[in-house]
Design a protein around this motif. Sequence first.
Motif, short mmCIF file in Angstrom:
data_model
loop_
_atom_site.label_atom_id
_atom_site.label_comp_id
_atom_site.label_asym_id
_atom_site.label_seq_id
_atom_site.Cartn_x
_atom_site.Cartn_y
_atom_site.Cartn_z
N SER A 29 -38.62 1.47 0.12
CA SER A 29 -39.08 2.41 0.88
C SER A 29 -37.91 3.57 1.02
N VAL A 30 -36.71 3.13 0.87
CA VAL A 30 -35.55 3.92 0.68
C VAL A 30 -35.64 4.86 -0.53
N THR B 280 -37.80 -2.84 2.17
CA THR B 280 -37.07 -1.90 2.75
C THR B 280 -36.39 -0.85 1.66
N THR C 191 -37.55 1.14 11.26
CA THR C 191 -36.07 1.01 10.81
C THR C 191 -35.11 2.00 10.89
N TYR C 192 -35.56 3.38 11.13
CA TYR C 192 -34.90 4.53 11.14
C TYR C 192 -33.62 4.46 11.93
N ASN D 247 -35.50 -1.90 16.35
CA ASN D 247 -35.28 -0.55 16.02
C ASN D 247 -35.05 0.32 17.12
N MET E 110 -30.99 2.09 10.05
CA MET E 110 -31.02 2.15 8.66
C MET E 110 -29.44 2.86 8.29
N ARG F 11 -38.37 7.41 -0.45
CA ARG F 11 -38.09 8.44 0.76
C ARG F 11 -36.81 9.38 0.43
N ARG F 12 -36.04 8.73 -0.44
CA ARG F 12 -34.53 9.41 -0.48
C ARG F 12 -34.08 9.65 -1.81
N TYR G 246 -40.17 3.00 7.38
CA TYR G 246 -39.04 4.03 8.05
C TYR G 246 -39.11 3.99 9.51
N SER H 251 -43.85 3.45 2.57
CA SER H 251 -42.53 3.76 2.88
C SER H 251 -42.44 4.56 4.26
#
Length: 304
Positions: free
Chosen positions: A108-109, A105, A70-71, A237, A74, A112-113, A67, A63
Motif C-alpha cells: 500500500s505504501v 501494508t 493505518t494513516y 488507528n 503509519m 501511494r508514495r 491507508y 491501497s
Amino acid sequence: MSKDLTAPESPTKRSVISTPMFPNEAEIGVLDTVERLGFRLVRRMNYGAWKRFWTFCQRHIGSLWIYLATYNLMNVFGIENVDETDAERPLLLVANHRSFFDMYTISSVLFRRTRRPITLYCPVRAKFFYDTPLGWFVNLVMGWWAMYPPFFREQKEARKRVFDKFSVRELIRICTIGRGHVIGFHPEGKRNLSNDPYDLLPAQPGIGKVIYEAKPQVIPVFVTGLINDLPRQILGNWTGGEKVRIWFGEPIDLSAFYKKRDAIRTHKEIADYLMEEIGELGKKDREWIGQREGNERRKALELN
C-alpha cells in the motif's frame, strides 16, 4: 574486461525467460484437484490483461483501504530508495515477517508514495491460499491475486514439493525481467512468533538461489507495529494503537556473491546477508523508538 554480473542477460535468454511458464506433468500431477484448479486460476490472473486489471485495483482500491486503516499510525522511512530504483529491472523487497499483514501494508505504501510503475508478486505458502476456495477468495480480496507463485512446503505433504521446482523457475523468471516488477519476499520463510520485534529467524537458502540466478535489484525492508487481529488493528488507528514503522533500506550490492560458485552454500550466504541488512534497519527503528520515548518524557516533565 570482466562481465557485468548485474546486467540483463543476452537477447536469447531474455526471450526464453519472458515466455510464460507452466509446470510439467510430473510437477502438476502431485497436486489434488482443488489445488490444480486454484493454481490455474491464480496463474491466469497474473498474466496479461488480467494482471493489469488487478494491478489497477491494487493501486486505486486496495491501497486506499489499507491507508484508511493505518494513516494515524503509519511511519515510513527511506521510501526514496524505492523511487530511485530502475523501473526497467525487477525489484525484490526482502522483509522480516511478524504479521499476516506485513506485505499488504508495504505494498500500500509503495502504491501511494512512489511514482514508479508497479506490478506486484508475493510468493506464498500454498497451504490455505491454494487448497481451498476460501483461500482463493482471500487472495482476491486481500492481495488482488498477487500471492503468486505458490510453494508447497508442508512437512506432511513432502511429495508436493516436486511442484516447487516449477515455482522456483517461475519466481526466477519474474525476478529476471519485467518492467515494473516488484516482488515481496520474506526470507525467514514463516512468521516470527517471538515477542521481541527485533528478533529475526534464520534465513532460508531458497531466496539466495533466486537472487543468484536472476540478479534483481534488492532492497531490505523492516516492518513492525502490526498485529494479527484485523479488527483491533483497524480500530487502533483511531484509539491509539502501536505506531507502524516501515523502513526501506538502500539497494544491496550482492556482486561479490555472484563471483562465487553456484551452490547451496552461496545461496545461504546471500540469504544470511539479507537478514543482516534487515537487522540493521531494525537497529535504526530501535534508536528511533528510544528518541521518541525520550522526547515524550521531556515534554511530560516540562508540563509538570
